[in-house]
Design a protein around this motif. Structure first.
Motif, short mmCIF file in Angstrom:
data_model
loop_
_atom_site.label_atom_id
_atom_site.label_comp_id
_atom_site.label_asym_id
_atom_site.label_seq_id
_atom_site.Cartn_x
_atom_site.Cartn_y
_atom_site.Cartn_z
N LYS A 404 0.84 -1.21 0.00
CA LYS A 404 0.00 0.00 0.00
C LYS A 404 0.86 1.25 0.00
N GLU A 408 0.88 3.87 -3.00
CA GLU A 408 0.45 5.25 -2.72
C GLU A 408 1.46 6.26 -3.24
N GLU A 409 2.71 5.98 -2.99
CA GLU A 409 3.76 6.91 -3.44
C GLU A 409 3.80 7.00 -4.96
N ALA A 413 -0.09 12.02 -4.29
CA ALA A 413 -0.82 12.47 -3.10
C ALA A 413 -2.32 12.45 -3.30
N SER A 416 -3.61 9.16 -2.30
CA SER A 416 -3.33 8.70 -0.94
C SER A 416 -4.58 8.72 -0.08
N GLY A 520 5.11 6.46 4.19
CA GLY A 520 4.35 5.22 4.08
C GLY A 520 3.97 4.66 5.44
N LEU A 523 1.16 6.87 6.89
CA LEU A 523 -0.13 6.62 6.25
C LEU A 523 -0.69 5.27 6.66
#
Length: 587
Positions: A404, A408-409, A413, A416, A520, A523
């Motif tokens: 994840k 996400e990266e 953003a 995210s 990461g 988050l």
């Protein structure tokens, strides 16, 4: 080593054939042992080949090599992603067989080997699809695993619900397969080839993309997205999981639908990513939109379910949307993240289904409301189910959390928020069930639902309701959760996955190996904290997060009518075409 690739298909098929031939003669324990042996041998072979898959291996079955650049043979490709999916399918099949040891009611004489024979056959189809290097044989293995999955879903043929769920599964997925076959026919007409890389070259030699390319893209991806249970092709999945035996659910959500996403990645990269294919901007747009819609729809459906197996199936839909978003970034970093996410998610989701199966076989129900406080005695299962919920939320250092974080990266953003929200909602639903069922927290829920399949009054899948949970039924989910944890925490594992993905997908392009980053980790902790908060709020103040008037139409989309699902499939194909059309017009 490349000559061993066909054994990934031959060994499980041979095991299944032996079980069919000898099922009338073998005692049940030997039939189940033979099924486990075939799956274990295939898993071991897949791992050995995976460790030696750099550079990727290519095998033309039967020695039918290309002549003057043209081929008619069956090509198998043993690269990191393909062998990794074959190893995952084999290990999960072995886990499902171990979990189901002496599981079902004693069948009539002559059927002792029915279930153990179907499982290796399913495994062979999945392994074949994972390493297929040409589109037609990918379709053949696609259909093999589908047909066996229909039979496994409807294994309890004496129950009308099981037959209906299997029929829905079969009709929708068969129509998706027909669409895929039509797309393959168009590509063959254009290129005269069936090997994926050669089809891609043929499209590039023809020039820019045109209407035929768009039609082939839409048809092939429709078949793969149906298998992936992407929105709006997803309606068959909760219906199938509600009636399929628990070991089958472990495979359906753990690896089969992920193979659909793998097929999307493989086919686009090998066939449609060149100048003659679908422009990258349009493919990215299509996958990101469909992925986001799938993630949001799946998360909402998951939260408002009380049937535990349906809830977990809807969670699979939501996470499939996140996988498609990662694939849709069309970047090596996105590929790395999705690969790790799939590995971590497989262990967690299979473990959660195993725990749900224990509830069904112990109490004859998978209804969150009816089970309120009844499973306090199952402390070990409670721990496993809770840990699975935390892993689903992306808690570091679980493999799902690392996948994840990397995805996400890569997505940026803007996505995210989507990843945090979807993982928090789906994990929150799991933790809510854990709090109510295993701890008895909160007031007994009121039964206000007039439409939903609740999961009450189910028949256990074992011979009788379990008075004691067998050790195999708790050891298997424990090992699966440990494996998911290892994906995100074993030093060097993520880097090895990243190297395999970049070597196969981008010709060895050098990118930073996937790893935990401060963002990461934060988050992952945020989505876990949000999941815990949602679960606590749902248990203590159910009126705040309970059903609303607008949720009823959403659930009514899951009508159970095959005609409705077919209509949604056609709408999804049209949406896919519209999203990919701009680049074709300008091209």
């Amino acid at each position: 080593m490349n000559h061993l690739l066909p054994l990934l298909v031959a060994v499980p098929l041979l095991g299944a054939a032996l079980l069919v031939a000898l099922g009338r003669l073998l005692p049940r324990v030997l039939a189940e042992a033979l099924g486990c042996a075939a799956s274990a041998a295939t898993a071991a072979l897949a791992i050995v080949l995976l460790l030696d898959s750099s550079p990727p291996m290519v095998e033309w079955a039967g020695g039918w090599m290309p002549v003057s650049g043209e081929s008619v043979g069956i090509v198998l490709v043993g690269d990191g992603p393909g062998l990794g999916m074959a190893a995952l399918a084999s290990l999960l099949t072995l886990a499902a067989l171990a979990y189901s040891w002496h599981y079902f009611e004693e069948p009539p004489r002559g059927r002792a080997g029915a279930f153990p024979a179907l499982m290796p056959l399913f495994q062979g189809g999945m392994c074949g699809f994972a390493i297929a290097g040409d589109l037609f044989n990918a379709f053949v293995f696609f259909e093999l695993m589908s047909v066996v999955a229909y039979a496994l879903t409807g294994h309890r043929v004496e129950e009308a619900r099981a037959v209906q769920g299997a029929l829905t599964f079969g009709v929708v997925n068969s129509l998706g397969a027909y669409a895929m076959l039509l797309g393959i026919g168009l590509l063959y007409a254009r290129s005269g080839e069936l090997a994926m890389t050669q089809i891609g070259r043929g499209l590039d030699e023809h020039g820019g993309p045109d209407a035929l390319t768009l039609a082939a893209f839409v048809l092939v991806l429709t078949g793969l997205l149906v298998k992936s249970a992407a929105m709006p092709f997803h309606f068959w999945l909760p219906d199938a999981h509600a009636v399929a035996p628990t070991p089958v659910c472990m495979l359906l959500s753990g690896v089969m639908v992920e193979l659909g996403a793998y097929g999307v990645w493989r086919v686009y990269g090998a066939v449609f990513s060149g100048p003659g294919g679908v422009p990258a901007a349009d493919a990215e747009h299509a996958l990101l939109v469909i992925g986001a819609l799938t993630a949001v729809t799946g998360a909402l459906m998951c939260w408002y379910q009380r049937h535990v197996k349906r809830m977990l199936a809807c969670s699979t839909v939501a996470h499939m949307g996140l996988f498609l978003v990662g694939i849709g970034t069309l970047t090596p970093e996105g590929d790395d993240g999705v690969a790790l996410y799939i590995l971590g998610h497989a262990g967690v989701k299979a473990a959660l289904f195993a725990c749900a199966g224990i509830l069904l076989d112990r109490y004859g129900s998978v209804d969150e409301h009816a089970l309120h406080g009844r499973a306090r005695e199952l402390r070990g299962v409670a721990v496993l189910f809770t840990v699975g919920g935390l892993g689903l939320a992306g808690l570091p250092p679980f493999g799902a959390g690392l996948g994840k974080a990397v995805t996400e990266e890569a997505a940026g953003a803007a996505f995210s928020v989507l990843f945090v929200a979807v993982t928090a909602v789906t994990a929150g639903a799991v933790l809510r069930v854990a709090a109510r069922v295993f701890l008895g927290l909160g007031p007994p829920p009121e039964d206000l639902s007039s439409y939903e399949t609740t999961g009450s009054g189910e028949e256990p899948e074992t011979r009788h309701r379990l008075s004691r949970v067998p050790d195999t039924m708790t050891a298997v989910p424990a090992l699966l959760l440990a494996a998911s944890l290892a994906v995100g925490s074993v030093p060097g594992f993520a880097a090895r996955v990243g190297h395999a993905m970049s070597e196969a997908g981008s010709g060895g392009a050098v990118v930073a190996p996937p790893h935990w980053t401060p963002a990461g980790v934060l988050l992952g902790l945020a989505s876990t904290a949000l999941a815990l908060g949602l679960a606590a709020l749902a248990v203590t103040r159910p009126e705040l997060l309970g059903e609303r008037a607008w949720t009823e139409p959403l659930r009514r989309l899951q009508s159970g009518h095959i005609g409705d699902y077919v209509a949604w499939m056609l709408a999804g194909a049209a949406l896919l075409g519209v999203l990919a059309l701009p680049g074709i017009l300008t091209g």
